[in-house]
Scaffold this active site. Sequence first.
Site, PDB file in Angstrom:
ATOM      1  N   CYS A   1       6.370 -27.719  44.278  1.00  0.00           N
ATOM      2  CA  CYS A   1       5.094 -27.719  45.011  1.00  0.00           C
ATOM      3  C   CYS A   1       4.624 -29.125  45.384  1.00  0.00           C
ATOM      4  CB  CYS A   1       4.030 -26.986  44.212  1.00  0.00           C
ATOM      5  SG  CYS A   1       4.351 -25.210  44.170  1.00  0.00           S
TER       6      CYS A   1
ATOM      7  N   HIS B   1      -2.676 -29.403  47.313  1.00  0.00           N
ATOM      8  CA  HIS B   1      -1.747 -28.283  47.256  1.00  0.00           C
ATOM      9  C   HIS B   1      -2.540 -26.993  47.073  1.00  0.00           C
ATOM     10  CE1 HIS B   1       1.586 -25.783  46.378  1.00  0.00           C
ATOM     11  NE2 HIS B   1       1.305 -25.643  45.092  1.00  0.00           N
TER      12      HIS B   1
ATOM     13  N   ASN C   1       0.074 -19.366  48.096  1.00  0.00           N
ATOM     14  CA  ASN C   1       0.795 -20.601  47.793  1.00  0.00           C
ATOM     15  C   ASN C   1       2.132 -20.584  48.535  1.00  0.00           C
ATOM     16  OD1 ASN C   1       2.214 -22.739  46.720  1.00  0.00           O
ATOM     17  ND2 ASN C   1       1.784 -22.246  44.583  1.00  0.00           N
TER      18      ASN C   1
HETATM   19  N1  COA Z   1      -3.534  -8.490  38.461  1.00  0.00           N
HETATM   20  C1  COA Z   1      -4.281  -8.026  37.435  1.00  0.00           C
HETATM   21  N2  COA Z   1      -4.216  -8.572  36.207  1.00  0.00           N
HETATM   22  C2  COA Z   1      -3.375  -9.579  36.005  1.00  0.00           C
HETATM   23  C3  COA Z   1      -2.568 -10.086  37.035  1.00  0.00           C
HETATM   24  C4  COA Z   1      -2.656  -9.494  38.302  1.00  0.00           C
HETATM   25  N3  COA Z   1      -1.935  -9.910  39.351  1.00  0.00           N
HETATM   26  N4  COA Z   1      -1.816 -11.107  36.537  1.00  0.00           N
HETATM   27  C5  COA Z   1      -2.146 -11.224  35.256  1.00  0.00           C
HETATM   28  N5  COA Z   1      -3.075 -10.313  34.929  1.00  0.00           N
HETATM   29  C6  COA Z   1      -3.731 -10.081  33.637  1.00  0.00           C
HETATM   30  C7  COA Z   1      -2.914 -10.618  32.479  1.00  0.00           C
HETATM   31  O1  COA Z   1      -1.912  -9.697  32.109  1.00  0.00           O
HETATM   32  C8  COA Z   1      -3.971 -10.781  31.426  1.00  0.00           C
HETATM   33  O2  COA Z   1      -4.234  -9.535  30.871  1.00  0.00           O
HETATM   34  P1  COA Z   1      -4.546  -9.375  29.294  1.00  0.00           P
HETATM   35  O3  COA Z   1      -5.799 -10.190  29.081  1.00  0.00           O
HETATM   36  O4  COA Z   1      -4.730  -7.934  29.138  1.00  0.00           O
HETATM   37  O5  COA Z   1      -3.357  -9.953  28.606  1.00  0.00           O
HETATM   38  C9  COA Z   1      -5.199 -11.194  32.216  1.00  0.00           C
HETATM   39  O6  COA Z   1      -4.939 -10.826  33.584  1.00  0.00           O
HETATM   40  C10 COA Z   1      -5.474 -12.672  32.156  1.00  0.00           C
HETATM   41  O7  COA Z   1      -4.267 -13.345  32.415  1.00  0.00           O
HETATM   42  P2  COA Z   1      -4.190 -14.906  32.447  1.00  0.00           P
HETATM   43  O8  COA Z   1      -2.797 -15.330  32.806  1.00  0.00           O
HETATM   44  O9  COA Z   1      -4.794 -15.474  31.230  1.00  0.00           O
HETATM   45  O10 COA Z   1      -5.158 -15.175  33.683  1.00  0.00           O
HETATM   46  P3  COA Z   1      -5.670 -16.532  34.249  1.00  0.00           P
HETATM   47  O11 COA Z   1      -7.136 -16.521  34.299  1.00  0.00           O
HETATM   48  O12 COA Z   1      -5.000 -17.688  33.603  1.00  0.00           O
HETATM   49  O13 COA Z   1      -5.171 -16.480  35.760  1.00  0.00           O
HETATM   50  C11 COA Z   1      -3.405 -17.323  37.119  1.00  0.00           C
HETATM   51  C12 COA Z   1      -3.795 -16.365  36.032  1.00  0.00           C
HETATM   52  C13 COA Z   1      -1.916 -17.217  37.361  1.00  0.00           C
HETATM   53  C14 COA Z   1      -4.136 -16.957  38.391  1.00  0.00           C
HETATM   54  C15 COA Z   1      -3.788 -18.765  36.709  1.00  0.00           C
HETATM   55  O14 COA Z   1      -3.343 -19.012  35.397  1.00  0.00           O
HETATM   56  C16 COA Z   1      -3.220 -19.806  37.600  1.00  0.00           C
HETATM   57  O15 COA Z   1      -3.494 -19.829  38.779  1.00  0.00           O
HETATM   58  N6  COA Z   1      -2.456 -20.745  37.053  1.00  0.00           N
HETATM   59  C17 COA Z   1      -1.870 -21.791  37.809  1.00  0.00           C
HETATM   60  C18 COA Z   1      -0.777 -21.233  38.626  1.00  0.00           C
HETATM   61  C19 COA Z   1      -0.150 -22.238  39.524  1.00  0.00           C
HETATM   62  O16 COA Z   1      -0.770 -23.213  39.878  1.00  0.00           O
HETATM   63  N7  COA Z   1       1.081 -21.957  39.897  1.00  0.00           N
HETATM   64  C20 COA Z   1       1.820 -22.634  40.862  1.00  0.00           C
HETATM   65  C21 COA Z   1       1.977 -24.064  40.548  1.00  0.00           C
HETATM   66  S1  COA Z   1       2.667 -24.828  41.904  1.00  0.00           S
END
Ligand code: COA
Length: 366
Positions: free
Chosen positions: A137, A293, A323
């Site tokens: 990224c 980004h 993304n």
């Molecule tokens: N839809 C519904 N629920 C979802 C889901 C989806 N698409 N993806 C995950 N969940 C659930 C998880 O299973 C978890 O459930 P649980 O509490 O029952 O275990 C809950 O949502 C919370 O998950 P979590 O991963 O803690 O959520 P979060 O608030 O951290 O958000 C992201 C997840 C991926 C959006 C976030 O962590 C993020 O954006 N991280 C950075 C990603 C990034 O930058 N990636 C690319 C880098 S270049």
Amino acid sequence: MNNHHSSVIVGKASGSSRYDPVVHRPSVKVTGLGHYVPEKIVTNADLAELMDTNDEWIRTRTGICERRMADISQSTSDLAVEASKEALRSAGIGAQDIDLIVVSTITPDYYMPGIGVLIQDKLKAPPVMALDIRGQCAGFTWCLATADGYARLGGMKNILVVGADLQTRILDYSDAGRNTAVLFGDGAGALILRVDQDAQQLATVDNTVSGLIDHELGSDGSGCLSLYVKRPGMMAGKERFMTTQDMDERSTVPHMDGRQVFKHATLKMESLVRSLCKKHGITPDDIDVLIPHQANFRINEMVRGKLGLPHHKVVNVIDKYGNTTSATLPLCMAEAQKDGRLVRGKLVMTVAFGSGFSWGANLLRW
Ligand code: COA
């Protein structure tokens, strides 16, 4: 703003016609911008039909409303070529004028070679070096810095810099893959950089000369397992670089510790902006347009808030495209150019963070 960097005059090797890449820094400026996204729109509601997710979760956690999906007839290099053609047109040059191609992708058409050579061939560009960069990224920031460095070797006028990714074919659209599948989309962007070996003045934060000013890049491989695709690969302990078992074990799809990535991304993106500003004696306030980004709108909002920047200075297109990995920065540039924020003379900073971990920022005068 101080005046340490006012009017940097391009040096010539004194008393000698020998080319010295250290003394002889050319001006490198953006003269063309192009972008391409596939026609097919995939909404959050569409994804909710494939896996256990919903529009509300995706919007509130990421800011994404929809993303684009490439047609089955398209390869990553096709997206890249469309963006490149637009960039060439906007620069007013033809493919025959390209002296170097630098491209970022993590989703190449083939395992080998990279897509640089395919772009070169499809554009019918001359047989110039076509370099693939694996910066994930942050790849586009690395491409700009690499192009800037190569420009110092001399003998180049136009450099094509491309970021293209086709992620939708690598994602796991089942419940197991929902934490990554909802984030990514397909797209491409390209810039033409014009190299002027005889420019009298280089771009700085204190003048209005267009050009690349500086870059800050880095990586920390200890973060590799926080976001990676395991297979295919030449991992120790595996006899073949890919097996059918790898597919069954979901080793060919991205695995991500979202919270880890989120935490590191917010910290690093803020510190990159501050550090590049400090190096040039300016503050984040002096930046006219910040192009971050597009991984998560919440990441960009946190970075914006910590830097104390108003909304209009920070470009976001994640709601429309998700993304797009290597393509996010040029897609933002295209958007900001369209809405009038990105015009000649504006001080621009890009900043990106991703798998690796890898990061980068570019400071330029548009
Ligand atoms: N839809 C519904 N629920 C979802 C889901 C989806 N698409 N993806 C995950 N969940 C659930 C998880 O299973 C978890 O459930 P649980 O509490 O029952 O275990 C809950 O949502 C919370 O998950 P979590 O991963 O803690 O959520 P979060 O608030 O951290 O958000 C992201 C997840 C991926 C959006 C976030 O962590 C993020 O954006 N991280 C950075 C990603 C990034 O930058 N990636 C690319 C880098 S270049």
